[in-house]
Design an enzyme around this catalytic site. Structure first.
Site, PDB file in Angstrom:
ATOM      1  N   LEU A 123     -39.256   9.036 -17.469  1.00 47.40           N
ATOM      2  CA  LEU A 123     -38.153   9.511 -16.629  1.00 47.40           C
ATOM      3  C   LEU A 123     -37.610  10.845 -17.160  1.00 47.40           C
ATOM      4  O   LEU A 123     -37.508  11.824 -16.415  1.00 47.40           O
ATOM      5  CB  LEU A 123     -37.023   8.450 -16.615  1.00 47.40           C
ATOM      6  N   GLU A 361     -31.794   5.403 -22.846  1.00 47.53           N
ATOM      7  CA  GLU A 361     -31.464   4.655 -21.612  1.00 47.53           C
ATOM      8  C   GLU A 361     -30.030   4.928 -21.150  1.00 47.53           C
ATOM      9  O   GLU A 361     -29.339   4.043 -20.655  1.00 47.53           O
ATOM     10  CB  GLU A 361     -31.720   3.164 -21.790  1.00 47.53           C
TER      11      GLU A 361
HETATM   12  C1  LIG Z   1     -35.937   7.431 -29.583  1.00 44.95           C
HETATM   13  C2  LIG Z   1     -35.817   7.757 -28.135  1.00 44.95           C
HETATM   14  C3  LIG Z   1     -36.677   7.171 -27.223  1.00 44.95           C
HETATM   15  C4  LIG Z   1     -36.608   7.504 -25.865  1.00 44.95           C
HETATM   16  N1  LIG Z   1     -37.493   6.923 -24.987  1.00 44.95           N
HETATM   17  C5  LIG Z   1     -37.493   7.294 -23.680  1.00 44.95           C
HETATM   18  C6  LIG Z   1     -38.446   6.758 -22.755  1.00 44.95           C
HETATM   19  O1  LIG Z   1     -39.258   5.897 -23.091  1.00 44.95           O
HETATM   20  N2  LIG Z   1     -38.436   7.205 -21.489  1.00 44.95           N
HETATM   21  C7  LIG Z   1     -37.546   8.147 -21.049  1.00 44.95           C
HETATM   22  O2  LIG Z   1     -37.611   8.513 -19.876  1.00 44.95           O
HETATM   23  N3  LIG Z   1     -36.618   8.687 -21.900  1.00 44.95           N
HETATM   24  C8  LIG Z   1     -36.579   8.276 -23.201  1.00 44.95           C
HETATM   25  N4  LIG Z   1     -35.646   8.817 -24.069  1.00 44.95           N
HETATM   26  C9  LIG Z   1     -34.737   9.841 -23.584  1.00 44.95           C
HETATM   27  C10 LIG Z   1     -33.336   9.332 -23.371  1.00 44.95           C
HETATM   28  O3  LIG Z   1     -33.274   8.467 -22.272  1.00 44.95           O
HETATM   29  C11 LIG Z   1     -32.423  10.565 -23.228  1.00 44.95           C
HETATM   30  O4  LIG Z   1     -32.311  11.084 -24.539  1.00 44.95           O
HETATM   31  C12 LIG Z   1     -31.053  10.248 -22.668  1.00 44.95           C
HETATM   32  O5  LIG Z   1     -31.154   9.911 -21.311  1.00 44.95           O
HETATM   33  C13 LIG Z   1     -30.064  11.408 -22.831  1.00 44.95           C
HETATM   34  O6  LIG Z   1     -30.604  12.586 -22.375  1.00 44.95           O
HETATM   35  P1  LIG Z   1     -30.608  13.880 -23.330  1.00 44.95           P
HETATM   36  O7  LIG Z   1     -31.083  13.460 -24.661  1.00 44.95           O
HETATM   37  O8  LIG Z   1     -31.369  14.942 -22.625  1.00 44.95           O
HETATM   38  O9  LIG Z   1     -29.099  14.286 -23.483  1.00 44.95           O
HETATM   39  P2  LIG Z   1     -28.245  15.241 -22.545  1.00 44.95           P
HETATM   40  O10 LIG Z   1     -28.299  14.765 -21.147  1.00 44.95           O
HETATM   41  O11 LIG Z   1     -28.606  16.665 -22.820  1.00 44.95           O
HETATM   42  O12 LIG Z   1     -26.789  14.978 -23.103  1.00 44.95           O
HETATM   43  C14 LIG Z   1     -26.311  15.593 -24.287  1.00 44.95           C
HETATM   44  C15 LIG Z   1     -24.851  15.164 -24.482  1.00 44.95           C
HETATM   45  O13 LIG Z   1     -24.079  15.538 -23.329  1.00 44.95           O
HETATM   46  C16 LIG Z   1     -23.457  14.397 -22.754  1.00 44.95           C
HETATM   47  N5  LIG Z   1     -23.481  14.491 -21.297  1.00 44.95           N
HETATM   48  C17 LIG Z   1     -24.497  14.918 -20.509  1.00 44.95           C
HETATM   49  N6  LIG Z   1     -24.150  14.836 -19.205  1.00 44.95           N
HETATM   50  C18 LIG Z   1     -22.909  14.328 -19.182  1.00 44.95           C
HETATM   51  C19 LIG Z   1     -21.989  14.009 -18.135  1.00 44.95           C
HETATM   52  N7  LIG Z   1     -22.301  14.163 -16.838  1.00 44.95           N
HETATM   53  N8  LIG Z   1     -20.767  13.527 -18.468  1.00 44.95           N
HETATM   54  C20 LIG Z   1     -20.429  13.342 -19.766  1.00 44.95           C
HETATM   55  N9  LIG Z   1     -21.247  13.635 -20.800  1.00 44.95           N
HETATM   56  C21 LIG Z   1     -22.465  14.128 -20.506  1.00 44.95           C
HETATM   57  C22 LIG Z   1     -24.314  13.211 -23.219  1.00 44.95           C
HETATM   58  O14 LIG Z   1     -23.580  11.998 -23.182  1.00 44.95           O
HETATM   59  C23 LIG Z   1     -24.707  13.634 -24.620  1.00 44.95           C
HETATM   60  O15 LIG Z   1     -23.670  13.353 -25.507  1.00 44.95           O
HETATM   61  C24 LIG Z   1     -35.662   8.452 -25.416  1.00 44.95           C
HETATM   62  C25 LIG Z   1     -34.742   9.015 -26.331  1.00 44.95           C
HETATM   63  C26 LIG Z   1     -34.807   8.671 -27.670  1.00 44.95           C
HETATM   64  C27 LIG Z   1     -33.821   9.285 -28.628  1.00 44.95           C
END
Ligand SMILES: Cc1cc2nc3c(=O)[nH]c(=O)nc-3n(C[C@H](O)[C@H](O)[C@H](O)COP(=O)(O)OP(=O)(O)OC[C@H]3O[C@@H](n4cnc5c(N)ncnc54)[C@H](O)[C@@H]3O)c2cc1C
Length: 382
Positions: A123, A361
């Site tokens: 995703l 997630e």
């Molecule tokens: C070990 C690990 C395994 C993973 N495995 C998978 C997987 O199997 N499949 C998959 O699809 N993804 C996976 N992920 C990705 C994970 O789902 C994302 O990291 C998560 O959805 C957050 O996205 P981002 O890291 O891009 O953070 P960002 O969206 O860039 O957010 C950064 C910060 O901004 C805040 N923020 C962003 N938007 C808002 C908002 N609208 N309101 C308030 N605060 C906000 C967030 O809360 C966070 O604190 C994995 C991540 C990790 C760390």
């Protein structure tokens, strides 16, 4: 609410197995950062890769509650394995069973359940994390299928999975209703695995990028109907959040047990530090929070198993259990003092592994957005 008592024997059996077969690998997979084939086999020997796959497709057909207990107990001994296990079951086998065609179920679920052919969930993209609706990957319609281009990042088990379900935009119209989902297979032309991530925690789980460069797939690979992908993935995450909650509870429980044991063992002037009220208060708060988080998890799983809407409580389950895991792993290090700050004790690993629960997630901020939205809808009588 006889959850705890009813599932006591089941939990004990799972715990004994995890302690004997998975715990001995936990330090090595974390230190060496690799996905262990030995651990994979240990889980396969129990049929747990097919925990929630119906029996007719080769699975165990367990309830969400029983499955969550397995996630919790695996995570209690190894967070890395807990993550791989939760992702495969909740984000891999569940959506194929719930939204796939009968042919897709027959093709993918038996190998996933019977030999642990891992299924990844694609995703997240470089520009679409919390805002998953901002998916940029595209699936252009061709005469007999789709041409997929794009990138997914931070995908659990990307390098070790056999199948993946992914989202891609099939239409620019309708916002998230223009996103569809597809099942794809390792080795397809145009599908490659990219950068491997070296992580803070859950280092024994595999994480990497996925690239689609003119990946040609037939209509057969579409899951459900065009435009339903985003909704399917959000429903999937409602369930997935129960398992990340369970993972957090497993880590918190492990931290609590370690802290209590070391508080008794560590002597100061010949007396254990557990005599200090400050240490007892930390243990009391840890134990209370673990209990409360587990109860939310039981209720959430029960609601899902009985066909009730569980979006709000799933988000609560993940949010609360993740923060309990943060509190408990932090306090375990505090109670252990310098011993908590070294890798001689697993407290620091619990702390590093816990952090995934507050990010993956849907971050804790996103869970609060989901909960607030549902609360306001309820108050408005929607
Ligand atoms: C070990 C690990 C395994 C993973 N495995 C998978 C997987 O199997 N499949 C998959 O699809 N993804 C996976 N992920 C990705 C994970 O789902 C994302 O990291 C998560 O959805 C957050 O996205 P981002 O890291 O891009 O953070 P960002 O969206 O860039 O957010 C950064 C910060 O901004 C805040 N923020 C962003 N938007 C808002 C908002 N609208 N309101 C308030 N605060 C906000 C967030 O809360 C966070 O604190 C994995 C991540 C990790 C760390």
């Amino acid at each position: 609410m006889d959850f705890d008592i009813k599932y006591n024997d089941f939990r004990q059996e799972v715990r004994t197995y995890c302690e004997e077969k998975i715990a001995p690998h936990a330090v090595e997979v974390d230190r060496e950062q690799f996905y262990s084939k030995d651990v994979h086999k240990v889980i396969n020997d129990k049929g747990w890769w097919g925990s929630i796959v119906p029996k007719e497709y080769g699975g165990l057909g367990l309830s969400t509650l029983e499955y969550a207990i397995i996630v919790e107990e695996i995570s209690r001994v190894c967070g890395s394995t807990g993550l791989t296990f939760a992702a495969h079951n909740s984000l891999g086998t569940y959506p194929i069973n719930a939204f796939g065609t009968e042919e897709q179920r027959r093709k993918y679920l038996p190998p996933a359940a019977e030999r642990g052919a891992l299924i990844a969930f694609g995703l997240t993209e470089p520009e679409a994390g919390s805002d998953a609706g901002g998916t940029k990957s595209r699936a252009e319609k061709t005469a007999d299928g789709y041409l997929v281009n794009g990138t997914k990042c931070w995908i659990t088990s990307a390098e070790v999975c056999e199948y993946s379900i992914i989202t891609a935009r099939t239409s620019d119209e309708g916002g998230v209703h223009g996103i569809s989902s597809f099942v794809i297979e390792k080795g397809m032309e145009g599908f490659s695995i990219g950068k491997h991530e070296n992580k803070l925690g859950c280092r024994g789980s595999n994480t990497a990028f996925m690239h689609f460069d003119d990946l040609k797939i037939s209509d057969w690979h579409l899951m459900g109907k065009e435009g339903e992908g985003f909704k399917q993935f959000m429903i999937t995450l409602d369930g997935g959040r129960i398992s990340i909650g369970a993972m957090g509870i497993g880590l918190a429980q492990a931290a609590l047990e370690l802290a209590a044991k070391q508080a008794e063992a560590r002597l100061e002037n010949g007396k254990p530090i557990s005599r200090h009220q400050s240490v007892q208060f930390m243990l009391a708060d840890m134990a209370t929070q673990v209990e409360a988080a587990r109860l939310i998890m039981y209720k959430t799983a029960w609601l899902k198993d009985n066909g009730h809407k569980h979006t709000k409580i799933s988000a609560m389950c993940k949010l609360y259990a993740s923060e309990v895991a943060h509190y408990c792993t932090d306090k375990a290090i505090q109670i252990l003092g310098l011993d908590g700050y070294t890798e001689r004790y697993p407290a620091e690993r619990y702390y590093r592994d816990m952090k995934l629960c507050e990010i993956g997630e849907g971050t804790s901020e996103v869970q609060r957005i989901v909960i607030a939205r549902e609360v306001l809808k309820e108050l408005a009588g929607a």
